[in-house]
Design an enzyme around this catalytic site. Structure first.
Site, PDB file in Angstrom:
ATOM      1  N   ASP A   8       0.864  -1.175   0.000  1.00 48.54           N
ATOM      2  CA  ASP A   8       0.000   0.000   0.000  1.00 48.54           C
ATOM      3  C   ASP A   8       0.909   1.235   0.000  1.00 48.54           C
ATOM      4  O   ASP A   8       2.139   1.127  -0.158  1.00 48.54           O
ATOM      5  CB  ASP A   8      -0.976  -0.032   1.190  1.00 48.54           C
ATOM      6  CG  ASP A   8      -0.298   0.140   2.549  1.00 48.54           C
ATOM      7  OD1 ASP A   8       0.953   0.207   2.599  1.00 48.54           O
ATOM      8  OD2 ASP A   8      -1.009   0.198   3.574  1.00 48.54           O
ATOM      9  N   HIS A   9       0.316   2.428   0.169  1.00 50.46           N
ATOM     10  CA  HIS A   9       1.115   3.663   0.163  1.00 50.46           C
ATOM     11  C   HIS A   9       2.156   3.671   1.282  1.00 50.46           C
ATOM     12  O   HIS A   9       3.262   4.179   1.109  1.00 50.46           O
ATOM     13  CB  HIS A   9       0.199   4.893   0.287  1.00 50.46           C
ATOM     14  CG  HIS A   9      -0.643   4.866   1.518  1.00 50.46           C
ATOM     15  ND1 HIS A   9      -1.748   4.036   1.648  1.00 50.46           N
ATOM     16  CD2 HIS A   9      -0.525   5.519   2.700  1.00 50.46           C
ATOM     17  CE1 HIS A   9      -2.270   4.200   2.848  1.00 50.46           C
ATOM     18  NE2 HIS A   9      -1.539   5.087   3.511  1.00 50.46           N
ATOM     19  N   CYS A  66       3.068  -3.355   4.047  1.00 51.04           N
ATOM     20  CA  CYS A  66       2.210  -2.205   4.354  1.00 51.04           C
ATOM     21  C   CYS A  66       2.863  -1.477   5.528  1.00 51.04           C
ATOM     22  O   CYS A  66       4.065  -1.638   5.750  1.00 51.04           O
ATOM     23  CB  CYS A  66       0.752  -2.606   4.599  1.00 51.04           C
ATOM     24  SG  CYS A  66       0.394  -3.622   6.038  1.00 51.04           S
ATOM     25  N   THR A  68       2.434  -1.716   8.857  1.00 46.20           N
ATOM     26  CA  THR A  68       2.851  -2.671   9.895  1.00 46.20           C
ATOM     27  C   THR A  68       3.097  -4.068   9.348  1.00 46.20           C
ATOM     28  O   THR A  68       3.698  -4.898  10.027  1.00 46.20           O
ATOM     29  CB  THR A  68       1.745  -2.810  10.957  1.00 46.20           C
ATOM     30  OG1 THR A  68       0.545  -3.240  10.287  1.00 46.20           O
ATOM     31  CG2 THR A  68       1.489  -1.493  11.685  1.00 46.20           C
ATOM     32  N   HIS A  99      10.200 -24.109   8.761  1.00 45.55           N
ATOM     33  CA  HIS A  99       9.165 -24.840   9.493  1.00 45.55           C
ATOM     34  C   HIS A  99       7.761 -24.695   8.897  1.00 45.55           C
ATOM     35  O   HIS A  99       6.929 -25.588   9.071  1.00 45.55           O
ATOM     36  CB  HIS A  99       9.112 -24.369  10.954  1.00 45.55           C
ATOM     37  CG  HIS A  99      10.277 -24.863  11.771  1.00 45.55           C
ATOM     38  ND1 HIS A  99      10.301 -24.817  13.148  1.00 45.55           N
ATOM     39  CD2 HIS A  99      11.457 -25.408  11.391  1.00 45.55           C
ATOM     40  CE1 HIS A  99      11.444 -25.319  13.595  1.00 45.55           C
ATOM     41  NE2 HIS A  99      12.173 -25.674  12.546  1.00 45.55           N
ATOM     42  N   HIS A 134       7.482 -31.103  10.161  1.00 48.36           N
ATOM     43  CA  HIS A 134       6.914 -29.808   9.759  1.00 48.36           C
ATOM     44  C   HIS A 134       5.923 -29.984   8.599  1.00 48.36           C
ATOM     45  O   HIS A 134       4.954 -29.236   8.487  1.00 48.36           O
ATOM     46  CB  HIS A 134       8.027 -28.839   9.374  1.00 48.36           C
ATOM     47  CG  HIS A 134       9.036 -28.666  10.475  1.00 48.36           C
ATOM     48  ND1 HIS A 134       8.699 -28.140  11.696  1.00 48.36           N
ATOM     49  CD2 HIS A 134      10.351 -28.999  10.548  1.00 48.36           C
ATOM     50  CE1 HIS A 134       9.760 -28.147  12.484  1.00 48.36           C
ATOM     51  NE2 HIS A 134      10.781 -28.661  11.812  1.00 48.36           N
TER      52      HIS A 134
HETATM   53  C1  RB5 Z   1      -2.060   2.567   6.486  1.00 43.20           C
HETATM   54  O1  RB5 Z   1      -2.163   3.766   7.168  1.00 43.20           O
HETATM   55  C2  RB5 Z   1      -1.915   1.420   7.469  1.00 43.20           C
HETATM   56  O2  RB5 Z   1      -3.111   1.240   8.168  1.00 43.20           O
HETATM   57  C3  RB5 Z   1      -1.543   0.135   6.756  1.00 43.20           C
HETATM   58  O3  RB5 Z   1      -0.388   0.353   6.008  1.00 43.20           O
HETATM   59  C4  RB5 Z   1      -1.237  -1.051   7.623  1.00 43.20           C
HETATM   60  O4  RB5 Z   1      -0.332  -0.751   8.624  1.00 43.20           O
HETATM   61  C5  RB5 Z   1      -2.412  -1.805   8.115  1.00 43.20           C
HETATM   62  O5  RB5 Z   1      -2.314  -2.912   8.653  1.00 43.20           O
END
Ligand code: RB5
Length: 152
Positions: A8-9, A66, A68, A99, A134
Site C-alpha cells: 500500500d502507500h 504495508c 505494519t 518450518h 513440519h
Molecule cells: C495505512 O495507514 C496502514 O493502516 C496500513 O499500512 C497497515 O499498517 C495496516 O495494517
C-alpha cells in the site's frame, strides 16, 4: 525465480528498495500496489495482487508490505494455499521457510529498517522447507483450509 511484490502507500518506499535488491540478485519481479507513497492505496488491494499471483502460479513466492505488515498479511492468508508470514526479524523469516513453508513474506515499513528488511528477504529466499514433522503440520493447515474455506 519470479517474485510478486506489492504494497500500500505506507509500504511504497521500502518496496522500491526491495525491488532493486531483488533485481540485482537476478529475480524477475512482478510489481503491484500503490503507484506512489502519497496517495492512499488500500492494503487489501495490494494483498489481493500478491496472493493471486502466488496462488495462480504467476509467481513462485511473494513479498507483501504495508505500514505494519498486519493488514496485508491478513488479506493474503484469506487465500487457500497461501501461507503468509508476518516477520520483523531475520530469524522469523528463516523459520517461516524452514518450518512453515511460507510462500509470502510480509513486513511493515513503519516497523523495520532497510537492513532488517533486506536481511529478511535474503533469508526468505535462501532457506528451504525442512519437511518431516513440519510437513505434517503444514498438511494440518491444509486440512483446516479444507474444512473452513468454501472455495479452492
Ligand atoms: C495505512 O495507514 C496502514 O493502516 C496500513 O499500512 C497497515 O499498517 C495496516 O495494517
Amino acid at each position: 525465480m519470479i517474485v510478486s511484490i506489492a504494497s500500500d502507500h505506507a509500504g511504497y518506499e521500502l518496496r522500491q528498495k526491495v525491488i532493486k535488491h531483488l533485481e540485482e540478485k537476478g529475480f524477475e519481479v512482478l510489481d503491484g500496489g500503490a503507484p506512489n507513497g502519497t496517495d492512499s492505496f488500500s492494503y487489501v488491494d495490494a494483498g489481493i495482487k500478491v496472493a493471486e499471483d502466488v496462488k495462480s502460479g504467476r509467481a513462485e513466492r511473494g513479498i507483501a508490505i504495508c505500514g505494519t505488515g498486519i493488514g496485508i498479511s491478513l488479506v493474503c492468508n484469506k487465500y487457500k494455499g497461501i501461507r503468509c508470514a508476518l516477520c520483523s526479524n531475520e530469524f522469523m523469516a528463516k523459520m517461516c521457510r524452514q518450518h512453515n513453508d511460507a510462500n509470502i513474506l510480509a513486513f511493515g515499513e513503519r516497523v523495520v529498517g532497510l537492513g532488517v528488511a533486506l536481511g529478511m528477504v535474503d533469508a526468505f529466499f535462501e532457506e528451504e522447507f525442512q519437511g518431516g514433522r513440519h510437513a505434517d503440520r503444514v498438511n494440518g493447515i491444509r486440512a483446516v483450509e479444507d474444512r473452513n474455506f468454501k472455495q479452492d
